[in-house]
Write an enzyme that holds these catalytic residues in place. Structure first.
Site, PDB file in Angstrom:
ATOM      1  N   TRP A 165      58.460  25.122  54.525  1.00  0.00           N
ATOM      2  CA  TRP A 165      57.236  24.548  53.959  1.00  0.00           C
ATOM      3  C   TRP A 165      56.065  24.770  54.893  1.00  0.00           C
ATOM      4  O   TRP A 165      54.911  24.600  54.500  1.00  0.00           O
ATOM      5  CB  TRP A 165      57.426  23.064  53.656  1.00  0.00           C
ATOM      6  CG  TRP A 165      57.359  22.128  54.836  1.00  0.00           C
ATOM      7  CD1 TRP A 165      57.939  22.275  56.052  1.00  0.00           C
ATOM      8  CD2 TRP A 165      56.662  20.879  54.875  1.00  0.00           C
ATOM      9  NE1 TRP A 165      57.658  21.196  56.860  1.00  0.00           N
ATOM     10  CE2 TRP A 165      56.877  20.324  56.158  1.00  0.00           C
ATOM     11  CE3 TRP A 165      55.896  20.169  53.952  1.00  0.00           C
ATOM     12  CZ2 TRP A 165      56.340  19.100  56.546  1.00  0.00           C
ATOM     13  CZ3 TRP A 165      55.370  18.950  54.344  1.00  0.00           C
ATOM     14  CH2 TRP A 165      55.583  18.426  55.621  1.00  0.00           C
ATOM     15  N   ASP A 166      56.348  25.159  56.143  1.00  0.00           N
ATOM     16  CA  ASP A 166      55.284  25.430  57.103  1.00  0.00           C
ATOM     17  C   ASP A 166      54.254  26.395  56.530  1.00  0.00           C
ATOM     18  O   ASP A 166      53.049  26.257  56.771  1.00  0.00           O
ATOM     19  CB  ASP A 166      55.862  26.037  58.392  1.00  0.00           C
ATOM     20  CG  ASP A 166      56.822  25.114  59.099  1.00  0.00           C
ATOM     21  OD1 ASP A 166      57.757  24.610  58.440  1.00  0.00           O
ATOM     22  OD2 ASP A 166      56.666  24.908  60.312  1.00  0.00           O
ATOM     23  N   GLU A 221      61.682  13.845  59.379  1.00  0.00           N
ATOM     24  CA  GLU A 221      63.073  14.251  59.555  1.00  0.00           C
ATOM     25  C   GLU A 221      63.877  13.321  60.453  1.00  0.00           C
ATOM     26  O   GLU A 221      65.068  13.561  60.667  1.00  0.00           O
ATOM     27  CB  GLU A 221      63.118  15.691  60.059  1.00  0.00           C
ATOM     28  CG  GLU A 221      62.654  16.674  58.992  1.00  0.00           C
ATOM     29  CD  GLU A 221      62.647  18.110  59.457  1.00  0.00           C
ATOM     30  OE1 GLU A 221      62.875  18.355  60.660  1.00  0.00           O
ATOM     31  OE2 GLU A 221      62.400  18.995  58.621  1.00  0.00           O
ATOM     32  N   LYS A 231      59.074  10.717  62.677  1.00  0.00           N
ATOM     33  CA  LYS A 231      58.842  11.918  63.476  1.00  0.00           C
ATOM     34  C   LYS A 231      57.432  12.460  63.313  1.00  0.00           C
ATOM     35  O   LYS A 231      56.806  12.891  64.277  1.00  0.00           O
ATOM     36  CB  LYS A 231      59.863  12.999  63.098  1.00  0.00           C
ATOM     37  CG  LYS A 231      59.650  14.329  63.809  1.00  0.00           C
ATOM     38  CD  LYS A 231      60.623  15.387  63.308  1.00  0.00           C
ATOM     39  CE  LYS A 231      60.345  16.736  63.967  1.00  0.00           C
ATOM     40  NZ  LYS A 231      61.244  17.796  63.465  1.00  0.00           N
ATOM     41  N   GLN A 232      56.928  12.455  62.063  1.00  0.00           N
ATOM     42  CA  GLN A 232      55.682  13.170  61.787  1.00  0.00           C
ATOM     43  C   GLN A 232      55.025  12.602  60.542  1.00  0.00           C
ATOM     44  O   GLN A 232      55.590  11.757  59.851  1.00  0.00           O
ATOM     45  CB  GLN A 232      55.973  14.649  61.586  1.00  0.00           C
ATOM     46  CG  GLN A 232      56.855  14.942  60.382  1.00  0.00           C
ATOM     47  CD  GLN A 232      57.433  16.338  60.407  1.00  0.00           C
ATOM     48  OE1 GLN A 232      58.391  16.594  61.117  1.00  0.00           O
ATOM     49  NE2 GLN A 232      56.844  17.236  59.640  1.00  0.00           N
TER      50      GLN A 232
END
Length: 756
Positions: free
Chosen positions: A376-377, A505, A573-574
């Site tokens: 997905w980056d 994640e 995480k993000q």
């Protein structure tokens, strides 16, 4: 703080260092800054090279010099595919009978950790450690007056130094490495030497097999003034070929050698002190994706480049890059930030090009980080920063998904669903390529919606109805059908998506009703319905039924969206829920957006990836909080950049390198954050705001539906200038404007919101 090893440059387009010292750790704290020399790379979107301190050739440390070309993947071989790497094609060493220039840059003994982080074999900062004295290896081996430069305008990497050989002979050496943006299959290396002695100079042109990874059946050859090499990726058998043709002053009879996957050609030239001598190698590179006979194509590319000459190549390369830089981002009031922005854009462009149907991995063509897989980056972080100013390149990148739509359909069917399910990690063929031990391939299914968002944004930005019918519609319809079959009906008429992992994640066990996943799925169902209306195609009634019924969790007491059912405030995480506001533009009050941002910012790991702060910066700008937006802009770049060439590492202390995902997220702060740029089918929406730390931001060469325009954000007002195309409709803060052809309008720059 700027590393003192980096030489100051008054040119905002040039990155320079005068110290080739390897990276070293300052202090023992895990967040201690990592400083020192990190080699840069350059590429033309088809091929690329990591260029070590010597300015040519292969080096194992401090970062392995890798040489990649698009699409060269291995087969699965019972596990997952990986990116294969070519031999080093940039080697053009010079020397006398006592040693060579490249030998002067050999480091002391190096040790490498055998541990590999999640995502495949990657360089991990801190896993390389020099044994012995930390003094610069090069300085002790006869190198002086060293300087290496990356010109962002052209991608040319120049290296110059005064070298004293072991025999005491002094020579001025200058290298240039060029990957020709105008000729995808061509690269060139030129070295100019000015000896301060009379005698015989040795020049070695090599294709160095030490850099090759995951290839087999390598064959080499030499003759007729050139050397060549053919090889094939393991498992897949995709062939690749390299041809090098060396030109220079008249030489004594040359010698050629072939050994263990390498081939070289050495010439000896009589030189006179004070005279300059230039040698140029022209390299042709091709794979089986390009031709049935890649060796013939590579030979033709090298020969035609040699006939054109280095000067012609340099001029054509400059013009090709000049066209790309019509889409520039100008930052006024912060010279360092300006260089960082231009470097980020340059690194993205090195790994993509118009007409190339390949999607960049998180490390692009710089390395085999994350096995060279597509995540997905691309669609979420890298691709939007291409779409704004390079829609043709952006369209070529999307072709990667179009070409693998059948694989996505097969994947959905294997999982018992309809439509198209795109894999979490994708390689050569588009099947699920996530390592079996990682749960993300099974459960991080939001990637299909991320792909759909990119396809819908491309339609909004280009208005290309033919593209929508032929390429966009099949993908959008496929993703909608997948979610319509994937969602589970509740007893109350609601729909749920169970058993998924969200973007966070740390939630690495499957959970139900991920807010990000459900909002993205709902939007994807809407994209397909809107595309159907544009094209006059029937819309499946299930799309609206599922979209209307999908549960989007909300905690009324806290006033925030819980990340998933049962989320209890644990560390994440993000950025996850914060992304509902951007890029998904979920219809929600600003109060909810602000509450989500505050709630999850306090629960986000400080060592998470840079994209978290990129999103937080964009969302703060949307909310009018320019001060917080700029704080997060700084946080999204400074801890992750590596001197001296402003490359992102994945993490503050390591990870994939060079991390294009981070570069792409950082650029979105300027393209979509401070401008408020959003794509609409009938207009461009803007909501400009400027942090007080900057004097202005100008976005040049933005593209929307055949128009080219600039947005110049200043403290008092913002000018929108139409470079070319029909009148431009603009919306801003509830008002509508029209920019006449060749003219400009002024819209308000939003004042910063009051501090909260």
């Amino acid at each position: 703080m700027t590393n003192p090893s980096r030489a100051a440059s008054p040119d905002a387009w040039v990155l320079t260092t005068d110290d080739p010292s390897p990276a070293s750790r300052r202090g023992d704290h895990p967040l201690a800054a990592l400083t020192g020399y990190h080699p840069t790379f350059t590429g033309n979107g088809y091929l690329a090279a990591r260029v070590p301190a010597a300015g040519n050739g292969f080096a194992e440390a401090p970062v392995p010099a890798q040489f990649h070309v698009v699409g060269l993947y291995t087969g699965h071989a019972g596990e997952w595919s990986r990116k294969a790497g070519l031999p080093a094609w940039s080697t053009l060493d010079v020397g006398d009978d006592s040693g060579t220039f490249n030998d002067a840059f050999l480091p002391p003994a190096w040790e490498r950790s055998s541990e590999h982080p999640v995502g495949g074999e990657q360089w991990v900062e801190g896993d390389w450690a020099a044994v012995g004295s930390p003094a610069p290896a090069a300085a002790a081996r006869g190198i002086a007056h060293y300087r290496q430069t990356l010109d962002l305008r052209t991608g040319v990497i120049s290296t110059e130094a005064r070298w004293t050989s072991p025999a005491g002979r002094v020579t001025d050496v200058r290298y240039e490495v060029l990957t020709d943006r105008s000729r995808p299959h061509v690269a060139a290396v030129a070295v100019t030497v000015r000896p301060h002695w009379d005698g015989r100079l040795e020049v070695t042109d090599a294709l160095d097999g030490r850099a090759a990874t995951r290839v087999r059946n390598t064959r080499t050859g030499a003759g007729e003034g050139r050397i060549w090499l053919t090889t094939a990726a393991e498992g897949s058998g995709i062939p690749a070929a390299l041809v090098s043709l060396l030109q220079g002053p008249a030489a004594h009879p040359y010698t050629e050698s072939e050994d263990d996957g390498s081939v070289d050609r050495r010439v000896v030239v009589d030189v006179v002190a004070g005279h300059s001598y230039t040698f140029t190698k022209y390299v042709g590179i091709a794979t089986g994706h390009d031709a049935d006979n890649p060796l013939a194509l590579a030979r033709t590319a090298a020969e035609e480049a040699a006939r054109a000459g280095y000067g012609r190549l340099a001029r054509d390369n400059f013009r090709a890059w000049q066209r790309e830089w019509e889409g520039d981002i100008v930052v006024r009031g912060d010279a360092r930030l300006q260089r960082q922005v231009r470097a980020a854009k340059f690194y993205l462009l090195t790994s993509v090009r118009e007409g190339s149907p390949w999607s960049p991995s998180p490390a692009g063509l710089s390395s085999d980080g994350y096995n060279g897989h597509v995540f997905w980056d691309t669609e979420t972080w890298i691709w939007p920063s291409l779409l704004a100013q390079h829609p043709r390149i952006a369209g070529s990148v999307l072709d990667y998904r179009v070409d693998r739509l059948d694989a996505a359909r097969a994947y959905a069917a294997e999982c018992g669903q309809e439509g198209a399910r795109f894999p979490w990690e994708s390689g050569l063929h588009g099947g699920e390529d996530t390592p079996a031990w990682a749960p993300f391939g099974r459960y991080e299914q939001h990637v299909s919606s991320d792909v759909a968002l990119a396809f819908w944004q491309f339609w909004l930005a280009t208005g290309d109805e033919r593209w929508l019918r032929e390429k966009g519609w099949p993908v959008l319809r496929g993703v909608a059908d997948f979610w319509a079959s994937r969602a589970v009906a509740g007893t109350d008429g609601s729909y749920h998506i169970n058993g998924v992992i969200p973007p966070d994640e740390y939630a690495d066990e499957p959970n139900d009703d991920s807010v990000y996943t459900n909002v993205a799925a709902r939007a994807s169902l809407g994209f397909a319905a809107e595309a159907a209306a544009v094209l006059g195609e029937p819309a499946d009634p299930r799309w609206a039924e599922v979209a209307d019924g999908l549960v989007v969790l909300f905690d009324e007491r806290l006033g925030v969206h819980p990340e998933f059912a049962g989320y209890a405030g644990q560390l994440i995480k993000q950025a996850d829920v914060a992304m509902l506001a951007y890029p998904w533009e979920n219809p929600q009050p600003d109060e909810v957006t602000r509450a989500d941002l505050a709630y999850y910012r306090a629960r986000t790991h400080d060592n998470g990836p840079s994209m978290t702060d990129s999103v937080h910066s964009i969302v703060h700008a949307h909310l009018g909080d320019a001060k917080a937006a700029f704080e997060h802009t700084r946080r999204s770049v400074e801890p992750f950049l590596r001197d001296p060439f402003d490359q992102f590492a994945e993490g503050r202390t390591g990870g994939a390198f060079t991390f294009l995902t981070g570069h792409g997220g950082f650029l979105q702060v300027f393209l979509y954050g401070y401008s408020g740029l959003r794509w609409r089918p009938d207009r461009v929406e803007l909501a400009p705001i400027l942090p007080q730390e900057l004097d202005g931001i100008t976005l040049q060469g933005l593209r929307w539906r055949g128009r080219s325009f600039d947005v110049d954000i200043r403290p008092d007002a913002t000018a929108v200038r139409l470079r070319e195309g029909d009148p431009l409709p603009v919306g801003s803060c509830g008002r509508r404007y029209r920019v006449p052809s060749g003219g400009e309008i002024t819209i308000p720059t939003r004042p910063p919101a009051p501090a909260r």
